[in-house]
Design a protein around this motif. Structure first.
Motif, PDB file in Angstrom:
ATOM      1  N   GLN A  90      -4.324   9.428  -1.764  1.00  0.00           N
ATOM      2  CA  GLN A  90      -4.837   8.400  -0.851  1.00  0.00           C
ATOM      3  C   GLN A  90      -5.352   7.196  -1.624  1.00  0.00           C
ATOM      4  N   LEU A  91      -5.245   6.026  -1.010  1.00  0.00           N
ATOM      5  CA  LEU A  91      -5.775   4.813  -1.650  1.00  0.00           C
ATOM      6  C   LEU A  91      -7.269   4.948  -1.836  1.00  0.00           C
ATOM      7  N   ASP A 124      -0.254  12.125  -6.947  1.00  0.00           N
ATOM      8  CA  ASP A 124      -1.633  12.612  -6.891  1.00  0.00           C
ATOM      9  C   ASP A 124      -2.593  11.463  -7.211  1.00  0.00           C
ATOM     10  N   THR A 125      -2.419  10.876  -8.391  1.00  0.00           N
ATOM     11  CA  THR A 125      -3.333   9.821  -8.848  1.00  0.00           C
ATOM     12  C   THR A 125      -2.517   8.644  -9.373  1.00  0.00           C
ATOM     13  N   LYS A 170      -7.535   1.188 -13.855  1.00  0.00           N
ATOM     14  CA  LYS A 170      -8.431   1.550 -12.738  1.00  0.00           C
ATOM     15  C   LYS A 170      -7.742   2.539 -11.819  1.00  0.00           C
ATOM     16  N   ILE A 171      -8.514   3.515 -11.348  1.00  0.00           N
ATOM     17  CA  ILE A 171      -7.934   4.491 -10.412  1.00  0.00           C
ATOM     18  C   ILE A 171      -7.799   3.822  -9.042  1.00  0.00           C
ATOM     19  N   VAL A 172      -6.569   3.788  -8.528  1.00  0.00           N
ATOM     20  CA  VAL A 172      -6.331   3.119  -7.235  1.00  0.00           C
ATOM     21  C   VAL A 172      -5.797   4.075  -6.176  1.00  0.00           C
ATOM     22  N   VAL A 173      -5.303   5.239  -6.586  1.00  0.00           N
ATOM     23  CA  VAL A 173      -4.922   6.295  -5.645  1.00  0.00           C
ATOM     24  C   VAL A 173      -5.512   7.593  -6.176  1.00  0.00           C
ATOM     25  N   GLU A 174      -6.189   8.331  -5.279  1.00  0.00           N
ATOM     26  CA  GLU A 174      -6.769   9.619  -5.644  1.00  0.00           C
ATOM     27  C   GLU A 174      -6.339  10.650  -4.625  1.00  0.00           C
ATOM     28  N   ASN A 220       0.833  -1.206   0.000  1.00  0.00           N
ATOM     29  CA  ASN A 220       0.000   0.000   0.000  1.00  0.00           C
ATOM     30  C   ASN A 220       0.867   1.255   0.000  1.00  0.00           C
ATOM     31  N   SER A 221       1.936   1.200   0.754  1.00  0.00           N
ATOM     32  CA  SER A 221       2.835   2.343   0.813  1.00  0.00           C
ATOM     33  C   SER A 221       3.547   2.554  -0.535  1.00  0.00           C
ATOM     34  N   PHE A 222       3.968   1.452  -1.163  1.00  0.00           N
ATOM     35  CA  PHE A 222       4.544   1.558  -2.511  1.00  0.00           C
ATOM     36  C   PHE A 222       3.554   2.232  -3.470  1.00  0.00           C
TER      37      PHE A 222
END
Ligand SMILES: [Zn+2]
Length: 425
Positions: free
Chosen positions: A423-424, A409-410, A416-420, A142-144
């Motif tokens: 943030q996850l 940012d994204t 698929k958008i996985v970080v916006e 998740n951090s990666f």
């Protein structure tokens, strides 16, 4: 059900890093990012369908704009999803106590020879359940992801017995299935000589080559085979045996080479046809030359040198001599406990004389080649996987210039958008 297409438009710089899908970029090529100003990309069915200027793509998709999710990247840059080709993320425990010991004067090898280092993590990893390893590793993934990384390599090597090596490789497989980041596996049974084989390391090499490697292949548990070739760990001759044994089972060789002292690891990488030689802090001139001749990728890990307070690898020289260079965090609990690949890019600039453009090439297309994925990922080109990161900086140089910060940012993974907004999602 298919996802909505994504249309990214008005990127200040859309950095495609194109032209290197067939083979990694070298020399001046590494410094030439293909950049589209006011750039745009159309992503659909998990694939990059088109790349160009906003105007070009608005015309091309004029009758489909209504059905797309539109992302306005004004003031931002767009890069291929970052790739980390060298990590040890499947482990249990943490070793901040050794960090403290080192700051009080002990060396990394002293700590390792006294039962710390890799051995300490091995004990904790042997005790840990599948579920514990899975949940600890997912946190790291998740951090990666929040740092813009969409594909990583992960090694075993904290088992040093078959039961635990297998457990690590199985966890890596589950991570690949269950987490959005793609996880590519490497078997590294020869990460250290276990304490009970200290007097007879050749017997351990026999176990790795004759017992473990055939099991890895039978269970389809890894694509690569790695060894820690270093004085006091595995000799070049033992390392060669291990890498050659893997080749018989189609495991592609990788090598931890010349990290602590020059030990002809880079030369060995060229001789066995390794896809990459990693670390290379003390690689010899001859080793660098041979790597360039054979096209062995140098995976450099300046975070490890930084954390161990050692001199970095000679990245500038390697690029100038024609070695295709990639960068990695080396994420592991002892010598590089970080998931920030952007910080590694900054270190590559500050400590190895690489340019911001070369650092980006090294974390995208060249990193893709280091894990044998050059045709699928690592650049924003039509037909490649829609792995994209949008960063909150107006030009690529600011990515490394504002160091130690996360500009993500994204993140879009396989369309698929996985970080916006960092943030996850
Ligand atoms: Zn490593």
């Amino acid at each position: 059900m298919s996802e909505k297409p994504i249309f990214i438009q008005h990127a200040n710089e859309l950095i495609t890093v194109s032209g290197g899908s067939e083979k990694p970029l070298t020399k001046e090529e590494m410094n030439h990012l293909e950049i589209i100003n006011d750039g745009a990309a159309w992503l659909e069915d998990g694939i990059i369908k088109a790349v160009g200027t906003t105007e070009e793509l608005q015309v091309k998709f004029s009758n489909r704009l209504d059905e797309a999710m539109i992302i306005d990247a004004t003031g931002k840059i767009v890069l291929p999803g970052l790739i980390d080709p060298h990590t040890h993320i499947v482990y249990a425990g943490s070793r901040e106590n050794e960090f403290n010991m080192r700051l009080n004067g002990a060396t990394y090898m002293e700590i390792m020879n006294n039962g710390g280092g890799i051995h300490a993590t091995t004990s904790r990893t042997r005790e840990a359940s599948h579920e514990e390893l899975l949940s600890e590793s997912k946190k790291r993934l998740n951090s990666f992801l929040k740092h813009g990384v969409t594909t990583i390599e992960a090694k075993s090597g904290y088992g040093l017995d078959w039961e635990t090596e297998k457990k690590q490789l199985e966890v890596a497989k589950r991570l690949n299935d269950e987490h959005v980041i793609d996880v590519v596996s490497t078997f590294m049974g020869a990460h250290a000589v276990p304490a009970n084989y200290k007097e007879n390391p050749d017997e351990f090499v026999r176990i790795v080559t004759k017992e473990m490697i055939p099991e890895v292949a039978k269970g389809n548990l890894a694509e690569f085979n790695d060894v820690f070739c270093e004085r006091g760990v595995f000799t070049p001759e033992q390392s060669r045996r291990i890498l050659e044994a893997g080749k018989k089972y189609d495991l592609i060789p990788k090598i931890h080479a010349d990290e602590i002292e020059p030990y002809e690891g880079a030369e060995l990488a060229a001789e066995v046809g390794a896809i990459s030689a990693d670390h290379l802090l003390r690689a010899s001139d001859n080793g660098i030359k041979k790597m360039a001749e054979k096209g062995v990728i140098g995976v450099l890990l300046p975070g490890t040198a930084f954390f161990l307070m050692a001199d970095s690898a000679r990245g500038r020289k390697m690029i100038d001599e024609g070695v295709p260079v990639a960068l990695s965090t080396d994420c592991n609990p002892g010598s590089s406990p970080t998931t920030s690949l952007p910080f590694i890019m900054n270190l590559a600039c500050m400590k190895m004389g690489m340019t911001p453009a070369e650092a980006i090439t090294a974390c995208t297309i060249n990193a893709a080649h280091a894990i044998n994925r050059g045709k699928e990922i690592g650049s924003l080109e039509v037909g490649k996987k829609a792995d994209v990161v949008i960063l909150n900086v107006p030009n690529y140089m600011q990515l490394q210039y504002h160091y130690g910060m996360n500009h993500t940012d994204t993140v879009i993974k396989s369309g698929k958008i996985v970080v916006e907004k960092g943030q996850l999602s």
